[in-house]
Design an enzyme around this catalytic site. Structure first.
Site, PDB file in Angstrom:
ATOM      1  N   GLY A  45     -14.904  26.753  -8.898  1.00 28.24           N
ATOM      2  CA  GLY A  45     -15.380  27.591  -9.985  1.00 28.24           C
ATOM      3  C   GLY A  45     -16.626  28.392  -9.649  1.00 28.24           C
ATOM      4  N   LEU A  72     -19.455  21.558 -12.450  1.00 31.35           N
ATOM      5  CA  LEU A  72     -19.201  22.922 -11.983  1.00 31.35           C
ATOM      6  C   LEU A  72     -20.289  23.438 -11.042  1.00 31.35           C
ATOM      7  CD1 LEU A  72     -17.942  24.271 -15.409  1.00 31.35           C
ATOM      8  CD2 LEU A  72     -16.529  23.825 -13.409  1.00 31.35           C
ATOM      9  N   CYS A 129     -14.903  25.371 -20.752  1.00 29.86           N
ATOM     10  CA  CYS A 129     -16.374  25.380 -20.743  1.00 29.86           C
ATOM     11  C   CYS A 129     -16.919  25.617 -22.148  1.00 29.86           C
ATOM     12  CB  CYS A 129     -16.878  26.473 -19.813  1.00 29.86           C
ATOM     13  SG  CYS A 129     -16.351  26.228 -18.119  1.00 29.86           S
ATOM     14  N   LYS A 164      -6.477  29.120 -17.527  1.00 28.92           N
ATOM     15  CA  LYS A 164      -6.212  27.703 -17.290  1.00 28.92           C
ATOM     16  C   LYS A 164      -6.414  26.944 -18.594  1.00 28.92           C
ATOM     17  CE  LYS A 164      -6.978  24.090 -13.849  1.00 28.92           C
ATOM     18  NZ  LYS A 164      -7.699  23.743 -12.594  1.00 28.92           N
ATOM     19  N   ILE A 190      -2.035  22.253 -16.300  1.00 35.44           N
ATOM     20  CA  ILE A 190      -3.127  22.120 -17.268  1.00 35.44           C
ATOM     21  C   ILE A 190      -4.429  21.795 -16.547  1.00 35.44           C
ATOM     22  CG2 ILE A 190      -1.719  21.359 -19.217  1.00 35.44           C
ATOM     23  CD1 ILE A 190      -2.320  18.434 -18.379  1.00 35.44           C
ATOM     24  N   THR A 192      -7.987  19.242 -16.659  1.00 31.14           N
ATOM     25  CA  THR A 192      -8.096  17.778 -16.733  1.00 31.14           C
ATOM     26  C   THR A 192      -8.154  17.271 -18.179  1.00 31.14           C
ATOM     27  OG1 THR A 192     -10.500  17.952 -16.535  1.00 31.14           O
ATOM     28  CG2 THR A 192      -9.245  17.580 -14.515  1.00 31.14           C
ATOM     29  N   GLY A 245      -1.231  16.274 -11.621  1.00 25.74           N
ATOM     30  CA  GLY A 245      -0.467  15.137 -11.146  1.00 25.74           C
ATOM     31  C   GLY A 245       0.440  15.397  -9.965  1.00 25.74           C
ATOM     32  N   THR A 267      -5.848  16.914  -7.004  1.00 27.39           N
ATOM     33  CA  THR A 267      -6.436  15.640  -6.579  1.00 27.39           C
ATOM     34  C   THR A 267      -5.806  15.100  -5.303  1.00 27.39           C
ATOM     35  OG1 THR A 267      -7.015  15.120  -8.864  1.00 27.39           O
ATOM     36  CG2 THR A 267      -6.908  13.273  -7.336  1.00 27.39           C
TER      37      THR A 267
END
Length: 313
Positions: A45, A72, A129, A164, A190, A192, A245, A267
């Site tokens: 970001g 961030l 945010c 997002k 998506i 988190t 995921g 991740t």
């Protein structure tokens, strides 16, 4: 097998991208493999001014995933353009800038600063945010605020704008629809999911901020469900990028069959850095086995012949 795709008027060599915040700016991975094999890299970001991020602890492992509350952290868009951009400009893949701010003006200023950076082909708006002018409510949690943000940015920039979406709103379709109505070029689903972890020995939250963003394989079913719902409602109007995921070929294919025109690996980059390359190969092999020549033929395939959804409760 033809894995190339065209989205928002841009040709991508394949639908496997890496997600913001999990791959830096693409430079760190060069020691492991040739990142030009990726369809795209979504940058960490970028904000208008430098951010130091949150105090430790900022990461916690969870069953089938992780919590993060990095805050961030980034050098700011000006420093990015001076010191990082010249290095990524030489890499042979597309870059999408993840952008955030505390006000509409900050989002817009970051995007405008990047308009002349040709290697950046699109913007991904992080709307999870807090909007400081609206009492701290996240941009992506208020339909009117979200619509205004997308409309304002689309009215100024020339590059495609992706949004997002937050999964923490409950129903994702109304937020996707307001993005479409205000000119967004793509939806990313998506971000988190808010969660927390407690250390039973200290009897305190593990993260310094108490709560953080849950990511990893644990959220796959939620992400797939939201991609499915968005595709059902809006799939003919706008491309959907699936993230959440994804750690192997099967999880990537779930997103794609649910309606994702491309996917982002997040991740998994931490525990299996080579997973994006394995997924590219795996999708190609799956297409070969299924007798499918073009990737686009896979997108949304699970919807064919489906009746209206019914709650199993």
């Amino acid at each position: 097998m033809n894995l190339s795709i065209k989205l928002f008027g841009i040709e991508f060599k394949n639908p496997v991208w890496v997600a913001s915040g999990t791959f830096g700016y693409g430079l760190e991975a060069l020691e492991l493999y040739d990142v030009s094999k990726l369809g795209a890299i979504v940058t960490k970001g970028l904000s208008l001014r430098p951010r130091q991020g949150n105090e430790p602890n900022r990461i916690a492992e969870t069953p089938c995933g992780m919590l993060n509350s990095i805050g961030l952290q980034n050098p700011g868009v000006e420093e990015f353009l001076k010191k990082i951009y010249p290095k990524i400009e030489k890499l042979n893949t597309h870059f999408i800038a993840n952008v955030f701010g505390e006000t509409e003006e900050e989002y817009l200023e970051v995007c405008m600063a990047l308009e002349g950076a040709n290697k950046i082909v699109a913007y991904e708006l992080n709307v999870s945010c807090p909007n400081v002018k609206k009492g701290g409510l996240a941009f992506g949690h208020d339909l009117k605020v979200l619509g205004n943000l997308v409309s304002r940015i689309k009215g100024k920039v020339k590059k495609p704008v992706l949004v997002k979406l937050s999964p923490n709103t409950g129903e994702v379709v109304p937020f996707g629809r307001v993005c479409v109505e205000n000119g967004a070029d793509g939806l990313v689903a998506i971000n988190t999911i808010v969660g927390m972890k407690i250390d039973i020995r200290t009897k305190k939250p593990v993260l310094s901020t108490v709560k953080g963003g849950l990511s990893g394989p644990a959220i796959l079913p939620i992400a797939v469900r939201m991609v499915w719902e968005l595709y059902q409602a809006l799939g003919e109007e706008i491309p959907i990028i699936g993230v959440g995921g994804i750690f192997d070929t099967n999880s990537a294919l779930e997103h794609i069959l649910a309606g994702a025109s491309a996917i982002q690996v997040g991740t998994a980059n931490f525990f299996d850095p080579l997973s994006p390359l394995g997924i590219i190969e795996g999708i190609s092999q799956y297409m070969k086995e299924q007798g499918i020549e073009r990737f686009e033929q896979l997108v949304g395939l699970a919807h064919h012949g489906q009746q209206a959804d019914r709650c199993p409760c």
